[in-house]
Motif scaffolding. Sequence first.
Motif, PDB file in Angstrom:
ATOM      1  N   ALA A  88      54.550  48.463  42.870  1.00 14.57           N
ATOM      2  CA  ALA A  88      53.101  48.338  42.660  1.00 14.57           C
ATOM      3  C   ALA A  88      52.874  47.141  41.738  1.00 14.57           C
ATOM      4  O   ALA A  88      53.562  47.000  40.725  1.00 14.57           O
ATOM      5  CB  ALA A  88      52.554  49.616  42.026  1.00 14.57           C
ATOM      6  N   GLY A 141      49.676  53.761  46.729  1.00 13.64           N
ATOM      7  CA  GLY A 141      48.960  52.804  47.583  1.00 13.64           C
ATOM      8  C   GLY A 141      49.697  51.510  47.858  1.00 13.64           C
ATOM      9  O   GLY A 141      49.134  50.594  48.462  1.00 13.64           O
ATOM     10  N   VAL A 142      50.977  51.404  47.451  1.00 14.66           N
ATOM     11  CA  VAL A 142      51.661  50.109  47.574  1.00 14.66           C
ATOM     12  C   VAL A 142      51.775  49.641  49.019  1.00 14.66           C
ATOM     13  O   VAL A 142      51.613  48.453  49.295  1.00 14.66           O
ATOM     14  CB  VAL A 142      53.078  50.088  46.935  1.00 14.66           C
ATOM     15  CG1 VAL A 142      52.991  50.049  45.418  1.00 14.66           C
ATOM     16  CG2 VAL A 142      53.931  51.242  47.397  1.00 14.66           C
ATOM     17  N   GLY A 144      49.856  50.499  51.691  1.00 11.59           N
ATOM     18  CA  GLY A 144      48.541  50.140  52.224  1.00 11.59           C
ATOM     19  C   GLY A 144      48.172  48.727  51.816  1.00 11.59           C
ATOM     20  O   GLY A 144      47.790  47.891  52.649  1.00 11.59           O
ATOM     21  N   GLU A 145      48.333  48.436  50.534  1.00  8.69           N
ATOM     22  CA  GLU A 145      48.018  47.090  50.015  1.00  8.69           C
ATOM     23  C   GLU A 145      48.890  46.030  50.660  1.00  8.69           C
ATOM     24  O   GLU A 145      48.420  44.972  51.076  1.00  8.69           O
ATOM     25  CB  GLU A 145      48.271  47.026  48.501  1.00  8.69           C
ATOM     26  CG  GLU A 145      47.140  47.569  47.661  1.00  8.69           C
ATOM     27  CD  GLU A 145      47.536  47.606  46.178  1.00  8.69           C
ATOM     28  OE1 GLU A 145      48.194  46.663  45.695  1.00  8.69           O
ATOM     29  OE2 GLU A 145      47.201  48.609  45.521  1.00  8.69           O
ATOM     30  N   SER A 148      47.889  45.501  54.394  1.00  6.43           N
ATOM     31  CA  SER A 148      46.595  44.825  54.540  1.00  6.43           C
ATOM     32  C   SER A 148      46.742  43.353  54.161  1.00  6.43           C
ATOM     33  O   SER A 148      46.291  42.458  54.886  1.00  6.43           O
ATOM     34  CB  SER A 148      45.546  45.493  53.646  1.00  6.43           C
ATOM     35  OG  SER A 148      45.450  46.867  53.965  1.00  6.43           O
ATOM     36  N   ARG A 149      47.424  43.097  53.045  1.00  9.67           N
ATOM     37  CA  ARG A 149      47.643  41.738  52.573  1.00  9.67           C
ATOM     38  C   ARG A 149      48.445  40.914  53.589  1.00  9.67           C
ATOM     39  O   ARG A 149      48.265  39.711  53.717  1.00  9.67           O
ATOM     40  CB  ARG A 149      48.406  41.804  51.242  1.00  9.67           C
ATOM     41  CG  ARG A 149      48.148  40.647  50.313  1.00  9.67           C
ATOM     42  CD  ARG A 149      48.929  40.760  48.989  1.00  9.67           C
ATOM     43  NE  ARG A 149      49.347  42.086  48.607  1.00  9.67           N
ATOM     44  CZ  ARG A 149      50.592  42.418  48.268  1.00  9.67           C
ATOM     45  NH1 ARG A 149      51.556  41.509  48.285  1.00  9.67           N
ATOM     46  NH2 ARG A 149      50.884  43.657  47.908  1.00  9.67           N
TER      47      ARG A 149
END
Lengths: 250, 250
Positions: A88, A141-142, A144-145, A148-149
Amino acid sequence: MIGGGVGPMAGVALHAKVIEQTLGDGTDQSHLCVHHYSCPALVPDRTAYLLGGGGDPAEGMAGVFEAAARALSGRPAVGGVPCNTFHAPAIYDRFAAMVAERARPIRLVNMLSETAAFLGASVAPGSTIGVLSTTGTRKSGVYGELLSRSGYVPLLVSEEEQALVHAAIYDASWGIKATSSPSDRAREVVADMAGRLAGRGAAAVILACTELPLALGGTSHAGAVLVDPVLALARALVREAAPDRLRPLG
Amino acid sequence: MIGGGVGPMAGVALHAKVIEQTLGDGTDQSHLCVHHYSCPALVPDRTAYLLGGGGDPAEGMAGVFEAAARALSGRPAVGGVPCNTFHAPAIYDRFAAMVAERARPIRLVNMLSETAAFLGASVAPGSTIGVLSTTGTRKSGVYGELLSRSGYVPLLVSEEEQALVHAAIYDASWGIKATSSPSDRAREVVADMAGRLAGRGAAAVILACTELPLALGGTSHAGAVLVDPVLALARALVREAAPDRLRPLG
């Protein structure tokens, strides 16, 4: 160099994969030098820290890398940390800055970036990517981020399904952590969940917990590419340390 | 502290057993700190050295322990080397002297002495003890010497049987080293050989190669106690580092 202990068996899994991904000539001596530090008491719980209630894992792991640099006496090395939640940004970015300052000969490889690179070589941009993980990693949430990134569409299981995935890892009688080899029930749950994500359009499924690849082997399932972040990290460590010794994928 | 790389997967097996033999409270943080150095290129082949044709593994491994002591910065530690042949007195005795001189904070645990201690707690003095190993370890004679010195009667398989045991470990298609989990054929050969030693009067069988316990689990076979030297070393490392954290045998 392995910054392990997060958890202890994840470090062991990474270590084994580094050996397996190295092209040797059949002798011990053809394998790479690996310094593996597993100091779990120095690295507080990552999920607790992100949720605001614990000591700083970045500071603890940076201290471990500082000790590792002393053993290296200035020789260069490549280092990685086999913990999803540790990556994260609120933890990893500060950790990387501390390593650059206090353990300079160790160059970091980022497990999540390597996982994204592995995806980039396997599936089309814009694809939907499923993620199976512990509830802690999910909450962090790592992935998901990261997805998306990196231009992907993340797909998680439902809350009810998550409870089953978590049980397949942690259940005291049939979970993967509790048995010396994964139980049939754990294998079925993990395969079923990966299959459901594939059925909902996932081109790949990230097995974002070291235990999951033990219950679901192979390179694909139900048409989805299976991605093991620890394997991606192991291959990156070998590639950066000795590119000519990296075993071809297959 | 693990002086690994001899071979690389033996270090990983020892590391995993240290974790398994530690009583934790379910958190990563309850596990012991393990520094694991796997530097195979620095430690020449042990069998070749004993047969008069190779570099000095004692000197190489002592250098690894010296590096480990730098990481420790004077803090005490307990160290072990998970290689049977490395424990031949012609290697180990000089190694131990070098560690005492150059890596003083690391106190050594001897895998062979721990194996003998484990036997002492399991079988009567004077018992016949079977040994299954690679041909290299057999040629090194370390277990024959250890058992005779400890008051037991060593029992080896015949030369023809030894070829089968070696194949069960090394065969490129069905050997334990070649497959991700032991093949049925490897399991059958190892179980058969342990059974033959038991049939010839062995009260215990030492699985004197890290691969063998993968193919024959449990604590006894055909009435003989099964002894895993790496497990004996793992338990000794935990006992010496944190006696209250050693998992009860069972």
